[in-house]
Design a protein around this motif. Sequence first.
Motif, mmCIF file in Angstrom:
data_model
loop_
_atom_site.group_PDB
_atom_site.id
_atom_site.type_symbol
_atom_site.label_atom_id
_atom_site.label_comp_id
_atom_site.label_asym_id
_atom_site.label_seq_id
_atom_site.Cartn_x
_atom_site.Cartn_y
_atom_site.Cartn_z
ATOM 1 N N GLU A 35 0.833 -1.210 0.000
ATOM 2 C CA GLU A 35 0.000 0.000 0.000
ATOM 3 C C GLU A 35 0.862 1.252 0.000
ATOM 4 O O GLU A 35 0.588 2.210 -0.740
ATOM 5 N N SER A 36 1.891 1.255 0.827
ATOM 6 C CA SER A 36 2.766 2.431 0.895
ATOM 7 C C SER A 36 3.490 2.662 -0.431
ATOM 8 O O SER A 36 3.581 3.793 -0.909
ATOM 9 N N LEU A 37 4.002 1.588 -1.022
ATOM 10 C CA LEU A 37 4.695 1.704 -2.306
ATOM 11 C C LEU A 37 3.755 2.254 -3.379
ATOM 12 O O LEU A 37 4.124 3.152 -4.153
ATOM 13 N N THR A 38 2.532 1.739 -3.412
ATOM 14 C CA THR A 38 1.558 2.174 -4.413
ATOM 15 C C THR A 38 1.168 3.627 -4.209
ATOM 16 O O THR A 38 1.116 4.411 -5.161
ATOM 17 N N TYR A 39 0.905 3.986 -2.969
ATOM 18 C CA TYR A 39 0.399 5.325 -2.659
ATOM 19 C C TYR A 39 1.452 6.401 -2.871
ATOM 20 O O TYR A 39 1.149 7.470 -3.419
ATOM 21 N N TYR A 40 2.666 6.152 -2.456
ATOM 22 C CA TYR A 40 3.691 7.202 -2.471
ATOM 23 C C TYR A 40 4.515 7.238 -3.758
ATOM 24 O O TYR A 40 5.171 8.245 -4.031
ATOM 25 N N THR A 189 8.100 4.484 -17.440
ATOM 26 C CA THR A 189 6.911 5.029 -16.782
ATOM 27 C C THR A 189 5.672 4.192 -17.097
ATOM 28 O O THR A 189 4.787 4.038 -16.239
ATOM 29 N N SER A 190 5.599 3.626 -18.303
ATOM 30 C CA SER A 190 4.458 2.780 -18.662
ATOM 31 C C SER A 190 4.425 1.526 -17.798
ATOM 32 O O SER A 190 3.353 1.088 -17.348
ATOM 33 N N ARG A 191 5.596 0.951 -17.556
ATOM 34 C CA ARG A 191 5.636 -0.260 -16.724
ATOM 35 C C ARG A 191 5.317 0.049 -15.266
ATOM 36 O O ARG A 191 4.654 -0.743 -14.581
ATOM 37 N N ILE A 192 5.761 1.204 -14.797
ATOM 38 C CA ILE A 192 5.403 1.619 -13.439
ATOM 39 C C ILE A 192 3.895 1.809 -13.337
ATOM 40 O O ILE A 192 3.265 1.391 -12.358
ATOM 41 N N GLY A 193 3.304 2.432 -14.363
ATOM 42 C CA GLY A 193 1.860 2.625 -14.371
ATOM 43 C C GLY A 193 1.103 1.311 -14.362
ATOM 44 O O GLY A 193 0.122 1.153 -13.622
ATOM 45 N N ALA A 194 1.554 0.356 -15.157
ATOM 46 C CA ALA A 194 0.906 -0.953 -15.181
ATOM 47 C C ALA A 194 1.008 -1.651 -13.826
ATOM 48 O O ALA A 194 0.055 -2.283 -13.359
ATOM 49 N N ALA A 195 2.172 -1.519 -13.172
ATOM 50 C CA ALA A 195 2.353 -2.120 -11.849
ATOM 51 C C ALA A 195 1.421 -1.473 -10.832
ATOM 52 O O ALA A 195 0.881 -2.153 -9.948
ATOM 53 N N SER A 196 1.210 -0.157 -10.948
ATOM 54 C CA SER A 196 0.357 0.534 -9.981
ATOM 55 C C SER A 196 -1.084 0.051 -10.088
ATOM 56 O O SER A 196 -1.782 -0.077 -9.072
ATOM 57 N N ILE A 197 -1.537 -0.225 -11.301
ATOM 58 C CA ILE A 197 -2.908 -0.704 -11.476
ATOM 59 C C ILE A 197 -3.075 -2.062 -10.797
ATOM 60 O O ILE A 197 -3.992 -2.269 -9.992
#
Length: 301
Positions: A35-40, A189-197
């Motif tokens: 949760e912290s990794l995703t949020y921050y 950035t696209s891969r980070i975005g996919a991971a966040s989803i």
Amino acid sequence: MNYAQLLFPDFSLILCGYLVCRYTALNRTVWEQVESLTYYFLFPVLLFQSIVRTPLDLQAASSLIVAGLAMGMLSIGLSYALPYLPWIGHRINRREHAANAQIAFRFNSFIALALAERLAGPQGPQLVAVLIGVCVPLFNVAAVWPMARHAQSGFAGALLRNPLILATASGLAANLLGFAIPQWLEPTTSRIGAASIALGLMAAGAGMQFGPLARAKVLAISVLAIRHFILPLIALGLSWLMGLSPLHTVVLLAFSALPTASSCYVLAAKMGYNGALTASLVSMSTLLAIASLPFALGLAR
């Protein structure tokens, strides 16, 4: 269009998080760090990238922007008013309302972008990007305010510390100034975005409990009714009053019926509220969108 098929990946990830957390060694201790990794980090990068990616033509979409903001303000007002309404207000816990008022007006931008081109053709993603860019800052501020107020913490400080608001505001400013993410950085950035989803939805599932819904039935029914029934009707009325084009009407109606943002859970949990209830509402909203999207688009016809 098969809306159930479109929404299934999100709901299945929530279910995966729920099962993994409860039936494997990856318990709540692990998911609190996720949760912290995703949020921050992960969500802010995704928001910034989504807004910067498409140039915003504010003049061409001015009527749609006004309608979207008007719909957003009305939904925020309805959500805030729930504890003060006759018959139901006294049955709503003020602390739970502070954390979950956001369910009624926030939206899942991932699904919005996925729907855009199918519903509105090549112009769809740009129109949805405009709505995301102007509505996300308003909705994030409106989500933080009741929680900061109820917790008697500084509202300005809560906004300045909120990574989602900072990412959205900076992304909107960068877009208007003509900034573009360098081509060599886009894959990262696209891969980070996919991971966040994926991680955001699984974190919502890991924190999910259906017990809280039974203890907060009036609040749950109220915010979900605003999100999935009242908002499409408001969008239809605004499109008629403002004389929106058929294309803008379809985009606004689809926008009005989206499931709520998966980051609602992360925000509530990080601000010290009952994340389990919020996660359950996010899951219910995702499921209800399977019905509310065809309902809203049926109004357009």
